[in-house]
Design a protein around this motif. Sequence first.
Motif, PDB file in Angstrom:
ATOM      1  N   ASP A  18      81.322 152.303  36.950  1.00  0.00           N
ATOM      2  CA  ASP A  18      80.341 151.284  36.593  1.00  0.00           C
ATOM      3  C   ASP A  18      79.273 151.857  35.664  1.00  0.00           C
ATOM      4  O   ASP A  18      78.879 151.213  34.687  1.00  0.00           O
ATOM      5  CB  ASP A  18      79.671 150.729  37.859  1.00  0.00           C
ATOM      6  CG  ASP A  18      80.661 149.971  38.742  1.00  0.00           C
ATOM      7  OD1 ASP A  18      81.745 149.613  38.233  1.00  0.00           O
ATOM      8  OD2 ASP A  18      80.331 149.757  39.929  1.00  0.00           O
ATOM      9  N   SER A  46      79.140 139.481  29.706  1.00  0.00           N
ATOM     10  CA  SER A  46      80.291 140.037  30.426  1.00  0.00           C
ATOM     11  C   SER A  46      79.944 141.037  31.510  1.00  0.00           C
ATOM     12  O   SER A  46      80.714 141.928  31.805  1.00  0.00           O
ATOM     13  CB  SER A  46      81.231 140.705  29.415  1.00  0.00           C
ATOM     14  OG  SER A  46      80.527 141.747  28.743  1.00  0.00           O
ATOM     15  N   GLY A  48      79.503 140.362  34.744  1.00  0.00           N
ATOM     16  CA  GLY A  48      80.277 140.015  35.924  1.00  0.00           C
ATOM     17  C   GLY A  48      79.559 140.418  37.195  1.00  0.00           C
ATOM     18  O   GLY A  48      78.383 140.152  37.399  1.00  0.00           O
ATOM     19  N   ARG A  49      80.309 141.118  38.115  1.00  0.00           N
ATOM     20  CA  ARG A  49      79.753 141.505  39.407  1.00  0.00           C
ATOM     21  C   ARG A  49      78.610 142.495  39.263  1.00  0.00           C
ATOM     22  O   ARG A  49      77.754 142.631  40.151  1.00  0.00           O
ATOM     23  CB  ARG A  49      80.836 142.134  40.276  1.00  0.00           C
ATOM     24  CG  ARG A  49      81.395 143.428  39.701  1.00  0.00           C
ATOM     25  CD  ARG A  49      82.394 144.093  40.623  1.00  0.00           C
ATOM     26  NE  ARG A  49      82.909 145.308  40.012  1.00  0.00           N
ATOM     27  CZ  ARG A  49      82.249 146.463  39.998  1.00  0.00           C
ATOM     28  NH1 ARG A  49      81.056 146.540  40.543  1.00  0.00           N
ATOM     29  NH2 ARG A  49      82.781 147.521  39.409  1.00  0.00           N
ATOM     30  N   ASP A  52      74.920 141.475  39.877  1.00  0.00           N
ATOM     31  CA  ASP A  52      74.299 141.445  41.201  1.00  0.00           C
ATOM     32  C   ASP A  52      73.494 142.704  41.487  1.00  0.00           C
ATOM     33  O   ASP A  52      72.617 142.715  42.351  1.00  0.00           O
ATOM     34  CB  ASP A  52      75.366 141.263  42.298  1.00  0.00           C
ATOM     35  CG  ASP A  52      75.981 139.850  42.285  1.00  0.00           C
ATOM     36  OD1 ASP A  52      75.312 138.960  41.711  1.00  0.00           O
ATOM     37  OD2 ASP A  52      77.073 139.688  42.832  1.00  0.00           O
TER      38      ASP A  52
END
Length: 823
Positions: A18, A46, A48-49, A52
């Motif tokens: 990540d 882009s 995405g997760r 969060d």
Amino acid sequence: MTAARKISGKFEPKIFDDLSVLRRKWQAALCPGETLPHYEDVMLGSLGRLADHIVLMKESNGAFAVSRTGRYAQKWLDDERWDIPLTALPPDCATALGVATASALVNGRPHLAMAHCVRDGLVRTYDVLALPTSSRWGGTLIGNYVNERGTQYNLLDTIFSATDEGVLSLAAIRDASGRPSDLQIVHLNQGAARLLKRPSADLMWRRLSTGRNLLCAPDVIERLFSVIESGSGCQFEIDSQDRCLSIGATAFGDMLSLTVSDVTAIKRRESSFRLLFDNNPVPMWVFDAESTEFIGVNDAAVQHYGYSRATFLRMKLRQIWPEDEWITHGEALRDIGDIYHSNRDWRHLKADGTEIHVLSFGRRVVFEGRDGYLVAIVDITERRRAEARIAHMAYHDGLTNLPNRDFYQDHLRQALERSQPGNKRVAVLCVDLDLFKNVNDAFGHPMGDRLLRMVAERLKAEVGGGNVVARLGGDEFAIVLTSNVSPNEVSDFSDRLIRLLSDRYEIDGCELIVGASIGIALSPGDGDACEELMRNADMALYRAKTDGGGVHRFFEREMDREAQKRRDMEFDLRRAFANGEFELHYQPLVDIASDQISGFESLLRWRHPQNGMISPAEFIPIAEDIGLIVALGEWVLREACTEAAKWPAGVKVAVNLSPVQFRSRNLVQAVISALAHSGLSPLRLELEITESVFLAETEANLAILHQLRELGVSISMDDFGTGYSSLSYLRSFPFDKIKIDRSFVKDLAERSDCAAIVRAISTLGRSLNITTTAEGVETIDQLDRLRAEGCNQVQGFLFSAAKPTAEVAELLRTFGRRASQAA
């Protein structure tokens, strides 16, 4: 292997994938020429997760604030609010976000930080990657990616397990009466197992009554029972043959918590300390840091200070300090740190009341359970005495113990400074002994040194109060009178001093008599500076010596002018020699019997470019004083020999020698060099000396005269009859000629004693086969009388004054024609 990848030989969690994705995304959004990528290109689209995990930060008025947070980030922060200041977050999270954000802004690059957060006793580790971006609304937005790394661990368990100290929990077992009868180990760490030297499994649930470890000793169990009964804690030690354990026990009802520490090394150090302390040859003690009481002293301190040990241990530091140093000692004690070194020496009092000088070195220690300072003492009393002696020697004369020149000048400067406000007088006296050299020559330097010490004693007895007498060197002394004396008082004091110093001295049955001359300068009239006053007093002393000695003279400005004139002449003399301003003139020596020139006396002349011809009587003494006469004399020898080599073979040349040339010890070589350079026969060279050559270093000078005679050179005694011991000199050395001084020739016709002296010298010369030459012949009558008395040679204005080199040939022709006409 999808969840992890291998980096540098280790497996790391997926979190690093990540982080790599985010770094690449930030780099890809960076446009050429821009310092930061746009917020929209990095944080929108882009993610995405990963969105969060983002905490979006903004900078406002120099402070950071939270703009947006993702769901994972909100759980981490335990806060779902947006647009709140950073300070509103939990401190551990706020610190991590603040450090990462600030570093990213400073570097203008993504910055990875690590956060350690403690929740319910569990430690969690998080990665925080700060990504700086530019905002189209202005300013900078920083997206912080947050994710947990690794496993959680219990902080207390980790500390409990990792510590080297032993930690145990014991439960009390009571008997039917309710009294503790045993103890059971219900928990322990690895440190306890190591210190008790038993495996953890062997110790766990073990009753102490079953033995097999150090806690099982009956006296240890009884102490633990007493802790449970009292409900308080205690600290004690267990000693075995190979080690010592310190036990700390605390009771919680029927539960005991024990901490076990190995203090074997500490005990050994304490034992070594005791051995080093008690048997150290350096005086040492320990004093209480609070009360300053002595709580321990070694044998060396007891012996050195003279107090008994019991007395020492009843005393405080203040009792060994001199009362006048209580304040400074106290101030130093207040400023003391953990380690102390003397920055000065201190005075201490011994039991008998004597004072010593010491250096002290201290270190903070715990001694017998009390906070204190261990102090080592170095006695430097003898060193200080030696330094005082050295300082005394630096400012005092080693022979007489009087102050020396340095001390004298310092004292004079201080006296002048004190005298200036009231315009008071300070008198400087330079004292020089008369005839002291005769004592050294006659009796030797040891006798002269004893005489100087006696002179110093008389001076010290006479010069008192705030006045100072010093020895400047040799037989020269100096005095400073600081009591605003008048010229009459200084004059009376000087007369009294001259009489005192001129009184006889008796040494080993010998009576010695010397005199004294004194030069005086008074401030402020004769100067207000040390060097000026000393110089002026020295000039006054020179005048006193010139006036015959045994007197005192005050400085006069005329002396300064004369001194300046002399300094100018010294400078001119050196310049004149370098510039070739000297020349030789020649006065004929006439043989009375043949009325012919038998030789010439060479006489030095100085033709000054501005002042014209300067008399030898003015410059020869100065040339002797400054040492120029040696080089000048060698030049005269060479010039005279070179000129004489051009004369007829029977004509000699006479050259005067200075006593200073004899001291140079190069005279014989100079004569040989002059003869060799000119080619003149040694038989045609005549060297004239005065009796002063015999007054100094007679043996050495006689040896030089004999060496010159061996060369074939003639030696003549000049100014015969005017000295003190001329007849004894004729016995000391076989002179070829003696010259009768002009003072006897001048009054030959008027005074019968002059005729008698001339007659006696001529008769003496005939008896010893020594040629006699009369100087200063100016009349025919003088010539006739000298001829009648049997004198061999004459010279004087009757025949010719001294002539330059160019006129010598004419003189020789003139006398040659007179001889032809007489024939």
